[in-house]
Write a protein that holds these residues in place. Structure first.
Motif, short mmCIF file in Angstrom:
data_model
loop_
_atom_site.label_atom_id
_atom_site.label_comp_id
_atom_site.label_asym_id
_atom_site.label_seq_id
_atom_site.Cartn_x
_atom_site.Cartn_y
_atom_site.Cartn_z
N LEU B 119 0.85 -1.20 0.00
CA LEU B 119 0.00 0.00 0.00
C LEU B 119 0.88 1.24 0.00
CD1 LEU B 119 -2.82 1.33 0.25
CD2 LEU B 119 -2.53 1.20 2.74
N LEU B 120 0.70 2.10 -1.02
CA LEU B 120 1.47 3.35 -1.08
C LEU B 120 0.73 4.49 -0.40
CD1 LEU B 120 2.75 3.18 -4.77
CD2 LEU B 120 3.84 2.30 -2.70
N GLY B 121 -0.61 4.49 -0.48
CA GLY B 121 -1.36 5.56 0.15
C GLY B 121 -2.84 5.46 -0.17
N ILE B 122 -3.65 6.20 0.59
CA ILE B 122 -5.10 6.25 0.37
C ILE B 122 -5.53 7.70 0.32
CG2 ILE B 122 -7.37 5.55 1.25
CD1 ILE B 122 -6.12 3.27 2.74
N GLU B 123 -6.29 8.06 -0.72
CA GLU B 123 -6.86 9.40 -0.87
C GLU B 123 -8.36 9.23 -1.03
OE1 GLU B 123 -3.51 12.18 -1.20
OE2 GLU B 123 -5.64 12.67 -1.53
N GLY B 124 -9.14 9.58 -0.02
CA GLY B 124 -10.58 9.35 -0.10
C GLY B 124 -10.83 7.85 -0.26
N GLY B 125 -11.52 7.48 -1.33
CA GLY B 125 -11.82 6.05 -1.56
C GLY B 125 -10.87 5.38 -2.53
N THR B 126 -9.73 6.02 -2.80
CA THR B 126 -8.80 5.47 -3.80
C THR B 126 -7.48 5.05 -3.16
OG1 THR B 126 -9.78 6.88 -5.50
CG2 THR B 126 -7.63 5.93 -5.98
N LEU B 127 -7.14 3.79 -3.33
CA LEU B 127 -5.88 3.26 -2.80
C LEU B 127 -4.87 3.16 -3.94
CD1 LEU B 127 -8.39 1.94 -1.23
CD2 LEU B 127 -6.73 0.30 -0.37
N SER B 128 -3.62 3.56 -3.67
CA SER B 128 -2.53 3.34 -4.62
C SER B 128 -1.72 2.15 -4.11
CB SER B 128 -1.62 4.56 -4.71
OG SER B 128 -2.37 5.67 -5.14
N VAL B 129 -1.52 1.16 -4.99
CA VAL B 129 -0.87 -0.09 -4.58
C VAL B 129 0.10 -0.57 -5.65
CG1 VAL B 129 -2.93 -0.75 -3.25
CG2 VAL B 129 -2.61 -1.65 -5.57
N VAL B 130 1.04 -1.42 -5.24
CA VAL B 130 1.92 -2.13 -6.17
C VAL B 130 1.74 -3.62 -5.93
CG1 VAL B 130 4.33 -2.61 -6.79
CG2 VAL B 130 3.62 -0.27 -6.26
N GLY B 131 1.64 -4.40 -7.02
CA GLY B 131 1.57 -5.85 -6.86
C GLY B 131 0.38 -6.48 -7.54
N LEU B 132 -0.21 -5.79 -8.52
CA LEU B 132 -1.37 -6.37 -9.22
C LEU B 132 -0.98 -6.78 -10.65
CD1 LEU B 132 -4.20 -3.97 -8.05
CD2 LEU B 132 -4.01 -6.41 -7.54
N ASP B 133 -1.75 -7.71 -11.22
CA ASP B 133 -1.47 -8.16 -12.58
C ASP B 133 -2.76 -8.33 -13.39
OD1 ASP B 133 -2.61 -10.35 -11.36
OD2 ASP B 133 -0.87 -11.65 -11.54
N CYS B 134 -3.86 -7.70 -12.94
CA CYS B 134 -5.17 -7.97 -13.57
C CYS B 134 -5.55 -6.88 -14.58
CB CYS B 134 -6.24 -8.11 -12.50
SG CYS B 134 -6.47 -6.63 -11.49
N LEU B 135 -6.58 -7.16 -15.33
CA LEU B 135 -7.10 -6.23 -16.33
C LEU B 135 -7.67 -4.98 -15.69
CD1 LEU B 135 -9.08 -8.56 -18.77
CD2 LEU B 135 -7.05 -7.20 -19.32
N ASP B 136 -7.55 -3.88 -16.39
CA ASP B 136 -8.20 -2.63 -15.97
C ASP B 136 -9.71 -2.84 -15.87
OD1 ASP B 136 -8.20 0.19 -15.43
OD2 ASP B 136 -9.10 0.46 -17.39
N GLY B 137 -10.31 -2.36 -14.81
CA GLY B 137 -11.76 -2.47 -14.63
C GLY B 137 -12.21 -3.71 -13.87
N THR B 138 -11.25 -4.53 -13.41
CA THR B 138 -11.60 -5.75 -12.69
C THR B 138 -12.40 -5.42 -11.42
OG1 THR B 138 -9.66 -6.92 -13.52
CG2 THR B 138 -10.61 -7.75 -11.48
N PRO B 139 -13.51 -6.14 -11.19
CA PRO B 139 -14.33 -5.86 -9.99
C PRO B 139 -13.63 -6.28 -8.69
CG PRO B 139 -15.60 -7.07 -11.67
CD PRO B 139 -14.17 -7.12 -12.09
N LEU B 140 -13.71 -5.39 -7.71
CA LEU B 140 -13.11 -5.63 -6.39
C LEU B 140 -14.13 -6.32 -5.47
CD1 LEU B 140 -10.72 -4.95 -4.39
CD2 LEU B 140 -12.04 -2.91 -3.79
N LEU B 141 -13.65 -7.31 -4.71
CA LEU B 141 -14.53 -8.03 -3.77
C LEU B 141 -14.21 -7.74 -2.30
CD1 LEU B 141 -14.61 -11.59 -5.37
CD2 LEU B 141 -16.31 -9.75 -5.62
N ASP B 142 -12.92 -7.57 -1.98
CA ASP B 142 -12.58 -7.41 -0.57
C ASP B 142 -11.17 -6.82 -0.44
OD1 ASP B 142 -12.95 -7.52 2.19
OD2 ASP B 142 -12.72 -9.69 2.35
N ILE B 143 -10.96 -6.16 0.69
CA ILE B 143 -9.65 -5.65 1.11
C ILE B 143 -9.45 -6.15 2.53
CG2 ILE B 143 -8.30 -3.59 1.63
CD1 ILE B 143 -10.13 -2.03 -0.32
N LYS B 144 -8.29 -6.79 2.78
CA LYS B 144 -7.99 -7.28 4.13
C LYS B 144 -6.60 -6.81 4.54
CE LYS B 144 -10.29 -11.78 3.29
NZ LYS B 144 -11.53 -11.62 4.06
N PRO B 145 -6.39 -6.55 5.83
CA PRO B 145 -5.03 -6.28 6.29
C PRO B 145 -4.19 -7.56 6.17
CG PRO B 145 -6.50 -6.56 8.17
CD PRO B 145 -7.36 -6.59 6.94
N TYR B 146 -2.92 -7.42 5.78
CA TYR B 146 -2.02 -8.56 5.70
C TYR B 146 -1.33 -8.72 7.04
CZ TYR B 146 1.68 -11.66 3.94
OH TYR B 146 2.53 -12.72 3.73
#
Lengths: 167, 167
Positions: B119-146
């Motif tokens: 996690l690089l940061g959160i602005e409002g409802g938008t998270l900036s992250v590194v480590g994804l490999d999926c298509l743009d527009g992929t539906p999100l189901l859940d966010i959990k603390p690691y």
């Protein structure tokens, strides 16, 4: 089991649920654990060495080929008793309010739980594993190989938990 | 995007799907990545340092409280283009047949993908992250603390992959 067992506590805040669902799931098996009531479950999987079993439905059993070569697996399962509208929660063992996405609580919009388990062996469609903390009979959603290269981050920190631990 | 992009290859085996679903999901947001077509996606997340964003729907944004204190998160998302009946697959980059549950392929009975992201940061409802490999527009189901204590297993091994690497 009463609804209060899985309901909201003081200080908890709920969102209005969407009017319709967007996608659907198959239960692909069941998890067998020693815990028949929520109060008996360990708070997290590291509190228990219990050997649990995962029963994969016959239709999906061919999908287990080569899974026995994995030392660890990620299991996804469905917390079918959970409230889905909570956005702020007060876990009883912390006593402080946190956002749902900062918690591993089963109460979340999509109550998919995730556990990393150690695989002891596979017999037919039954896996023996260590590292679960869920109720007996919990529906299974997925089994994935655990890849240390992408899944293991020993240095990861959850800041709010650290804060809570300080005097 | 044609069905062939996400369909079966020679040597792959499908199960008959169940007649009905058992549970349902809400999309809670969308993942934004640089990859518009499957062929452009990295084979796995460790191949790319791209900064991706996760947009959480307004209804669920209060659930992000304290999430910014996490160094790493587990994201669950829905691979909505995937075939769901494959039990044996032949990934093109391996060329050998393996069970679905020994693979991280998006084709699985419940096409829930899992990525551990920084996690690089959160602005409002938008998270900036590194480590994804999926298509743009992929539906999100859940966010959990690691949680390193339960989620990190540096010594984990996937035996069949090791075997494939040997000469």
């Amino acid at each position: 089991m009463t609804s209060k067992d899985f309901g909201a506590r003081d200080g908890e805040v709920a969102a209005e649920l969407p009017e319709s669902y967007d996608a659907s799931l198959y239960y692909i098996g069941r998890i067998r654990t020693p815990w028949k009531h929520r109060k008996d479950c360990p708070k997290n999987a590291s509190e228990s060495d219990a050997i649990c079993t995962v029963e994969v439905d016959p239709r999906w059993q061919p999908g287990l080929k080569d899974t026995e070569t994995c030392s660890h697996l990620v299991l996804l399962y469905w917390m079918n008793h959970s409230q889905r509208d909570l956005v702020l929660q007060v876990p009883s063992h912390y006593g402080t309010q946190h956002g749902t996405f900062a918690l591993r609580s089963p109460a979340r919009p999509n109550p998919i739980a995730l556990s990393v388990v150690k695989l002891l062996g596979i017999e037919g469609g039954t896996l023996s594993v260590v590292g679960l903390d869920c109720l007996d009979g919990t529906p299974l959603l997925d089994i994935k190989p655990y890849y240390a290269s992408t899944d293991s981050v020993p240095e990861a920190v959850v800041g709010w938990r650290k804060r809570n631990e300080q005097p």
